[in-house]
Scaffold this active site. Structure first.
Site, PDB file in Angstrom:
ATOM      1  CB  SER A 174      -0.899   0.005   1.246  1.00  0.00           C
ATOM      2  OG  SER A 174      -1.678   1.183   1.297  1.00  0.00           O
ATOM      3  CB  SER A 175       1.549   3.772  -2.615  1.00  0.00           C
ATOM      4  OG  SER A 175       1.748   2.855  -3.658  1.00  0.00           O
ATOM      5  CD  GLN A 176       5.454   8.800   1.599  1.00  0.00           C
ATOM      6  OE1 GLN A 176       6.160   8.663   0.607  1.00  0.00           O
ATOM      7  NE2 GLN A 176       5.791   9.576   2.602  1.00  0.00           N
TER       8      GLN A 176
END
Length: 361
Positions: free
Chosen positions: A78-80
């Site tokens: 899950s990206s920043q």
């Protein structure tokens, strides 16, 4: 808003993202923990489980959450959140739009887009990742998202999209995506440049010409297959960390460049020199800009203070100094000032539109 969700929004803003009211509401309402039910990997390599006391605090932090590792290499996450927010703003989402997402990840990004009123088709090459994303979206009660297992290069045959958003690092844009865009649509993608993946807005017909405009710096896990095919204009990948660095030119910036300005210099370096890359340097947590020599085991490193250090051959020291002179003389342009032209390259059977020429606007 107060409490954990309120602090979460403030962290995203401090990460450099502008949060319009509808996007802030999406981040505040979509439960991120629903998309990491099995936990995630910390930056130190240890695993955070839902039962751990710091689980929710870490979930609601402005940090990437690695959810799948293969031979110690992260392959899904899950990206920043601040980067997700910057990209979603650049996507210019409107209710009723149909958006193609390449790289489903946990499903969280698609959930945010759906909360803005869009309908999402999300494709992931890893079947288990696609299944988990589909399950997480159902768990969170998110509708208007279809998750498919398949090769993202091909897009979704027979569909038309107002936007394409790519959430994995790629070497260039698939012509298939461009052919599936509705009039006025565009691709938003992190495209390899000097060892990093700056996000580009890319547009044009599938047969070209294809052009792009940088949005922001980023770093993403690499896509698989033709999207990262090697080609004659590709930047070099380092053979390993650079060691035994020796200072050869003194600092130029006092104070040193901040992270954003350093990335602006980095982008210019890649536009002016195809030896530019991302290297690990002992004693530094973050990677550095370097011009690599032909065997990719030595070269010249430009640090944020403008000093140049060399490892092995000194052939790249003078080109590094020229880049610094040129960037300073140009007024330290931000990456957003560049305009990118692409060329069709890569695998002849599955070509990509890769950045090939740059000019300052």
């Amino acid at each position: 808003m107060t409490g954990r969700r309120g602090d979460y929004l403030e962290q995203i803003r401090r990460g450099g993202a502008d949060l319009p009211p509808d996007l802030a509401a999406a981040f505040a309402s979509v439960p991120r923990e629903a998309f990491v039910p099995d936990g995630f990997q910390r930056r130190d390599g240890t695993w955070v489980c839902p039962a751990d006391p710091e689980y929710l605090a870490t979930v609601y932090s402005d940090d990437v959450l690695v959810t799948k590792v293969d031979n110690k290499i992260p392959v899904s996450s899950s990206s920043q959140p601040s980067l997700m927010a910057i990209m979603i703003v650049a996507l210019r989402v409107a209710p009723g739009q149909h958006i193609l997402e390449i790289g489903a990840g946990t499903g969280y990004n698609a959930a945010l887009l759906a909360s803005l009123g869009a309908t999402i088709t999300s494709i992931d090459v890893q079947e288990d990742v696609a299944v988990r994303a589909r399950t997480a979206l159902a768990r969170a009660g998110i509708s208007h998202v279809r998750v498919e297992h398949g090769d993202g290069y091909a897009g979704s045959s027979g569909d038309r999209f107002d936007r394409v958003i790519v959430t994995v690092g790629i070497g260039g844009v698939s012509p298939q995506w461009l052919s599936q865009l509705a009039p006025g649509g565009f691709v938003l993608a992190p495209v390899k440049h000097a060892g990093t993946h700056p996000v580009l807005v890319v547009s044009g017909p599938p047969e070209g010409p294809v052009t792009g405009t940088p949005v922001c710096p980023s770093g993403f896990m690499l896509a698989a297959g033709p999207l990262t095919a090697d080609h004659p204009g590709a930047f070099p990948f380092p053979a390993g960390p650079l060691t035994d660095l020796l200072p050869v030119m003194p600092p130029r910036f006092d104070p040193p460049l901040g992270e954003i300005q350093y990335r602006d210099l980095w982008y210019a370096a890649g536009a002016w020199n195809r030896r530019a890359s991302h290297v690990a340097v002992a004693g530094r947590e973050q990677g550095c800009l370097a011009l690599l020599d032909e065997n990719r085991t030595g070269g010249a490193v430009i640090f944020p203070d403008g000093s140049i250090h060399a490892a092995g051959s000194s052939d790249q020291v003078e080109p590094a100094a020229i880049i610094l002179d040129r960037w300073i003389s140009a007024g330290r342009p931000p990456m957003q000032a560049w305009r990118v032209s692409c060329t069709l390259t890569g695998d002849p059977d599955a070509p990509i539109w890769a950045p090939d020429a740059w000019e300052l606007s």
